[in-house]
Design a protein around this motif. Sequence first.
Motif, mmCIF file in Angstrom:
data_model
loop_
_atom_site.group_PDB
_atom_site.id
_atom_site.type_symbol
_atom_site.label_atom_id
_atom_site.label_comp_id
_atom_site.label_asym_id
_atom_site.label_seq_id
_atom_site.Cartn_x
_atom_site.Cartn_y
_atom_site.Cartn_z
ATOM 1 N N HIS A 60 8.024 -7.679 3.529
ATOM 2 C CA HIS A 60 6.839 -7.085 4.146
ATOM 3 C C HIS A 60 5.990 -8.142 4.858
ATOM 4 C CE1 HIS A 60 4.328 -3.634 4.742
ATOM 5 N NE2 HIS A 60 3.326 -4.066 4.010
ATOM 6 N N TYR A 61 6.025 -9.368 4.330
ATOM 7 C CA TYR A 61 5.212 -10.453 4.904
ATOM 8 C C TYR A 61 6.084 -11.505 5.596
ATOM 9 C CZ TYR A 61 1.317 -8.360 2.485
ATOM 10 O OH TYR A 61 0.342 -7.476 2.083
ATOM 11 N N MET A 116 10.324 -0.129 0.143
ATOM 12 C CA MET A 116 9.380 -0.563 1.172
ATOM 13 C C MET A 116 8.367 0.540 1.471
ATOM 14 S SD MET A 116 10.144 -3.670 1.918
ATOM 15 C CE MET A 116 9.245 -3.931 3.455
ATOM 16 N N GLU A 117 8.786 1.791 1.277
ATOM 17 C CA GLU A 117 7.890 2.914 1.578
ATOM 18 C C GLU A 117 6.693 2.957 0.625
ATOM 19 O OE1 GLU A 117 11.501 3.257 3.568
ATOM 20 O OE2 GLU A 117 11.222 3.153 1.381
ATOM 21 N N GLU A 118 6.814 2.315 -0.537
ATOM 22 C CA GLU A 118 5.716 2.299 -1.500
ATOM 23 C C GLU A 118 4.611 1.323 -1.103
ATOM 24 O OE1 GLU A 118 5.419 4.303 -4.244
ATOM 25 O OE2 GLU A 118 7.176 5.292 -3.402
ATOM 26 N N LEU A 119 4.888 0.443 -0.147
ATOM 27 C CA LEU A 119 3.897 -0.542 0.279
ATOM 28 C C LEU A 119 3.034 0.032 1.401
ATOM 29 C CD1 LEU A 119 6.199 -3.703 0.483
ATOM 30 C CD2 LEU A 119 4.894 -2.865 -1.486
ATOM 31 N N TYR A 120 1.777 -0.430 1.465
ATOM 32 C CA TYR A 120 0.922 -0.038 2.581
ATOM 33 C C TYR A 120 1.496 -0.621 3.874
ATOM 34 C CZ TYR A 120 -2.903 1.765 -0.293
ATOM 35 O OH TYR A 120 -3.668 2.510 -1.161
ATOM 36 N N PRO A 121 1.653 0.187 4.920
ATOM 37 C CA PRO A 121 2.155 -0.350 6.191
ATOM 38 C C PRO A 121 1.281 -1.472 6.731
ATOM 39 C CG PRO A 121 2.213 2.051 6.194
ATOM 40 C CD PRO A 121 1.448 1.645 4.958
ATOM 41 N N ASP A 122 -0.028 -1.363 6.515
ATOM 42 C CA ASP A 122 -0.959 -2.409 6.932
ATOM 43 C C ASP A 122 -0.943 -3.513 5.879
ATOM 44 O OD1 ASP A 122 -3.310 -4.000 7.333
ATOM 45 O OD2 ASP A 122 -4.199 -2.367 8.485
ATOM 46 N N GLN A 123 -0.466 -4.698 6.282
ATOM 47 C CA GLN A 123 -0.326 -5.795 5.317
ATOM 48 C C GLN A 123 -1.647 -6.206 4.694
ATOM 49 O OE1 GLN A 123 1.306 -5.637 8.203
ATOM 50 N NE2 GLN A 123 3.458 -6.158 7.863
ATOM 51 N N ARG A 191 -10.740 2.823 -0.036
ATOM 52 C CA ARG A 191 -9.714 3.848 -0.280
ATOM 53 C C ARG A 191 -8.447 3.211 -0.847
ATOM 54 N NH1 ARG A 191 -11.812 6.177 4.542
ATOM 55 N NH2 ARG A 191 -10.214 5.178 5.821
ATOM 56 N N ALA A 192 -8.089 2.033 -0.352
ATOM 57 C CA ALA A 192 -6.904 1.338 -0.868
ATOM 58 C C ALA A 192 -7.121 0.907 -2.314
ATOM 59 C CB ALA A 192 -6.576 0.130 0.003
ATOM 60 N N LEU A 193 -8.308 0.416 -2.627
ATOM 61 C CA LEU A 193 -8.633 0.016 -3.994
ATOM 62 C C LEU A 193 -8.517 1.204 -4.940
ATOM 63 C CD1 LEU A 193 -11.759 -2.273 -3.410
ATOM 64 C CD2 LEU A 193 -9.585 -3.006 -4.408
ATOM 65 N N TYR A 194 -9.161 2.307 -4.571
ATOM 66 C CA TYR A 194 -9.181 3.479 -5.443
ATOM 67 C C TYR A 194 -7.792 4.117 -5.545
ATOM 68 C CZ TYR A 194 -10.600 7.895 -7.539
ATOM 69 O OH TYR A 194 -10.713 8.975 -8.373
#
Length: 280
Positions: A60-61, A116-123, A191-194
């Motif tokens: 991802h990175y 990979m789908e479980e990761l946020y698309p935005d790094q 929103r990402a945190l929650y």
Amino acid sequence: MQQNVSYTPKTAAHWRVEDIDFSAIDRTLVADNEDLFFLLMSASFIETGSDTYAANLAEHYAAWPEIADWLTTQWEAEELQHGRALRAYVEAVWPAFPWQQAYDSFFAEYSQLCTMEELYPDQRLELVARCVVETSTTAYYHTLRDLSDEPVLSQMLGHIRNDEVNHFKHFLKFFKEMQDESPVGRARIARALYGRLKELRDSDTEIALRHVWAHKGQYFSATTGLLEERAQHIYELISSRLPADLAVRMLLKPMLLPQRVEGLIRTPISKLATRVLAHG
């Protein structure tokens, strides 16, 4: 997005599994503790399976070589060492537990979540999510350490907890550097945190507990009730001992709030985090 992200590697000597004297374990202080049985077994499964998740994160990175390198050379290595240490401990205390068989059944299910789908698309947001996970694991191992007076376990869990704090600091540092280059709004960060906080109980821990329960055999065979009742008891135990102030201070760091604002919202956020972890 600019991809010049750097990190400062650790210079101090790191602890090793080989330096822990598992023969010195005082089994009388831990062998009959059912809560620790389930918590330590579950943790040993999750940490041992971390290489699959680490590979996904490194991919991802890939456009940020410094982050990808840290993930594969330090983060993954330390997570796998946590798994080796925890496995060595539980096998010393509960030698009849079929660890490999139980782990294999756990991993067959758990690995399906490591995509990979479980990761946020935005790094940037995935780094925020990683901060939540590292906050959770820091609090988890802090709490486990408080549940037992067994010296070898306290030493080992102290090492693991310190590693998780260091991992949190790295993910936060990477996030801050990305924010400096291409900011993401606080609403999306929140929103990402929650979102990741709510997911903590719905995936790896739940799966691990289920497979420990299925393979516990002779251990705690007198336990009555259902797995769901045991799981709820464990969640409530952890949440009741959760170092809430520590966890909330860590959770709020990615928000990059002014100190005065952070102080105002810390108490209500602490209550929310505890409620989410206890009741889902």
